[in-house]
Enzyme design. Structure first.
Site, short mmCIF file in Angstrom:
data_model
loop_
_atom_site.label_atom_id
_atom_site.label_comp_id
_atom_site.label_asym_id
_atom_site.label_seq_id
_atom_site.Cartn_x
_atom_site.Cartn_y
_atom_site.Cartn_z
CE LYS A 137 -4.17 -2.15 1.04
NZ LYS A 137 -3.70 -3.51 1.10
C1 LIG Z 1 -4.27 -4.61 0.53
C2 LIG Z 1 -3.49 -5.86 0.42
C3 LIG Z 1 -3.80 -6.85 -0.54
C4 LIG Z 1 -4.97 -6.73 -1.48
O1 LIG Z 1 -4.84 -5.70 -2.40
P1 LIG Z 1 -6.07 -5.24 -3.31
O2 LIG Z 1 -5.61 -4.04 -4.02
O3 LIG Z 1 -7.21 -5.00 -2.37
O4 LIG Z 1 -6.34 -6.37 -4.22
C5 LIG Z 1 -3.00 -7.97 -0.61
N1 LIG Z 1 -1.95 -8.14 0.24
C6 LIG Z 1 -1.64 -7.23 1.18
C7 LIG Z 1 -0.50 -7.50 2.12
C8 LIG Z 1 -2.39 -6.05 1.31
O5 LIG Z 1 -2.07 -5.14 2.25
#
Ligand SMILES: *Cc1c(COP(=O)(O)O)cnc(C)c1O
Length: 466
Positions: free
Chosen positions: A112
């Site tokens: 993120k």
């Molecule tokens: C947010 C997140 C995801 C999922 O990502 P999306 O964009 O919602 O598909 C997968 N792995 C981790 C560690 C995350 O923080």
């Protein structure tokens, strides 16, 4: 570049407006009016750029005149400057034609940060130009909240209030949020569940006088800015492995369909992607859809990969809109019916189109642990539970002459218990975070009461003199 809503009844906006707005007022999601195109010649010319330079070039296609190119380049450099790895998004080889691209070297150790670090700076730049202040509110069960707090701390143009369910996030995740001391950050532990937190946020948005008074804004993954900032790393990996003179495939651990939509967007822009793999845990709505056209909502069950514990993949609507050849009326109808029936009725023809691009696989908790063990044994690689599901999916679908890349979405130290059980190893936190367990925490514990939470949001905004 202008942006239109997938439901066709919201104003067309420029980039800045789209960023500040988030969800379109007709309930739809903003998408670019046209997809920028990169020819093979242009792609080849990007090969010698560093990651921040490449990111600025690609994201510049979406921001156009709203952010002058030299400023955008500067913001990209600042965003990735303090990552823990010099390559920023390093590629690691696990097997013949199987690679991992690590997206977790940012300040909160999850992917993120890739988008959020830039978003924080873009918000600040745009708000400073407009001389405006806003209030960001969000609910988190883990990674989004900490990434937002890290990205927006010290901003002079906005405050951030993040609600998390009291006692129900992992200790690393909670500490990453609550150990940040900054006058514009407000951490609230709500006595309730994640759903209670999310309901409180939704209700604050629906309270129009409060929304207007506070200039509320959201930074969840339906914000187009986040998708745009996730496209460059797919292009970067592909160029490293021989694109555009060679095809490449990706597998992505997915919850809200945001990260994988960015990969699909790269393909739409001209990157020669052969195959896209969707990896999920036992909350498998996306894989059920891909395997059997069953997009029905079931109860969310907690898993070892909590960032994928969701039942509605909001960003899927953007793909649906494209598969429908941008028919907003039909898209609107399908989404309304989905909410009513808890099942999305997707025409056979559209499902066939989706499966030409994507396939999927899901692993339950036991299988996830086995996957972590096996990956460590075979390649000496410590994969966090999300990434381990991705790698296993990649192994299932990879073909012998296309390089396959799984994006690693979290650092293994974020999920020490699962890794310890599966491998016997306790993964250490990176040096920059080694003292996380000793840092002082700042947060208030409040009941799940709308009036009390709204008062807290007002108070932090007042303290910042907005
Ligand atoms: C947010 C997140 C995801 C999922 O990502 P999306 O964009 O919602 O598909 C997968 N792995 C981790 C560690 C995350 O923080």
């Amino acid at each position: 570049m202008r942006y239109i809503s997938t439901r066709g009844k919201a104003p067309v906006l420029n980039f800045s407006h789209t960023l500040l707005t988030g969800l379109a007022i007709d309930g739809g999601l903003y998408v670019p009016e046209i997809w920028p195109q990169l020819s093979h010649k242009e792609l080849r010319s990007l090969r010698n750029l560093s990651y921040p330079e490449l990111a600025a070039k690609i994201i510049g296609l979406f921001t156009s005149d709203d952010v002058p190119a030299p400023i955008l380049l500067d913001l990209c450099k600042q965003s990735y400057d303090h990552f823990n790895h010099k390559a920023i998004v390093p590629l690691i080889q696990l097997e013949h034609n199987l690679f991992v691209q690590e997206l977790f070297h940012g300040p909160t150790l999850a992917f993120k940060d890739m988008a959020m670090q830039l978003l924080g700076r873009l918000f600040d730049y745009i708000l400073s130009q407009r001389e405006e202040h806003i209030t960001i509110i969000g609910a988190t069960s883990g990674d989004t909240g900490s990434a937002a707090i890290e990205a927006f701390k010290n901003s002079r143009y906005l405050t951030v209030t993040i609600l998390h369910p009291y006692g129900r996030t992992s200790e690393v995740q909670r500490r990453q949020m609550t150990t940040v001391l900054s006058p514009n950050i407000n951490n609230i532990a709500v006595k309730g569940s994640f759903d209670d937190c999310q309901d409180l946020v939704k209700t604050m948005f629906a309270d129009f006088s409060f929304r207007k008074e506070m200039h509320l804004s959201a930074i969840n993954s339906i914000n187009w800015g986040r998708i745009a900032a996730q496209i460059p790393y797919y292009i970067y990996a592909a160029l490293c492995l021989g694109a555009p003179d060679r095809e490449i495939s990706f597998t992505v651990p997915t919850g809200n369909f945001g990260n994988i939509l960015a990969a699909w967007s790269a393909k739409k822009m001209g990157l020669p992607i052969r195959f896209l793999g969707v990896a999920s845990n036992h909350n498998d709505i996306l894989t059920r859809f891909l395997l059997s056209n069953d997009m029905s909502i079931q109860e969310v069950k907690p898993s070892l990969s909590p960032s994928m514990d969701i039942q509605i993949s909001s960003n899927f609507e953007r793909l649906l809109f494209e598969l429908l050849d941008r028919d907003a009326v039909q898209c609107n109808q399908i989404m309304q019916d989905f909410r009513k029936n808890n099942k999305m009725a997707i025409p056979e023809k559209i499902w066939n189109k989706a499966t030409q691009n994507f396939n999927g696989m899901s692993l339950n908790n036991e299988e996830t642990k086995e996957a972590i063990t096996k990956i460590f044994k075979n390649s000496l690689y410590l994969a966090d539970p999300h990434t381990a599901i991705g790698i296993t999916t990649a192994q299932k679908y990879k073909d012998k002459d296309t390089p396959m890349v799984t994006v690693a979405t979290a650092h293994p130290a974020k999920f020490p218990d699962a890794i310890k059980q599966a491998t016997g190893i306790l993964p250490p936190l990176p040096l920059t975070m080694a003292d996380l367990y000793e840092r002082k925490e700042y947060y208030q514990i409040l009941p799940a009461d709308l009036k009390i939470i709204e008062e807290s949001v007002r108070a932090i905004t007042r303290q910042n003199n907005f």
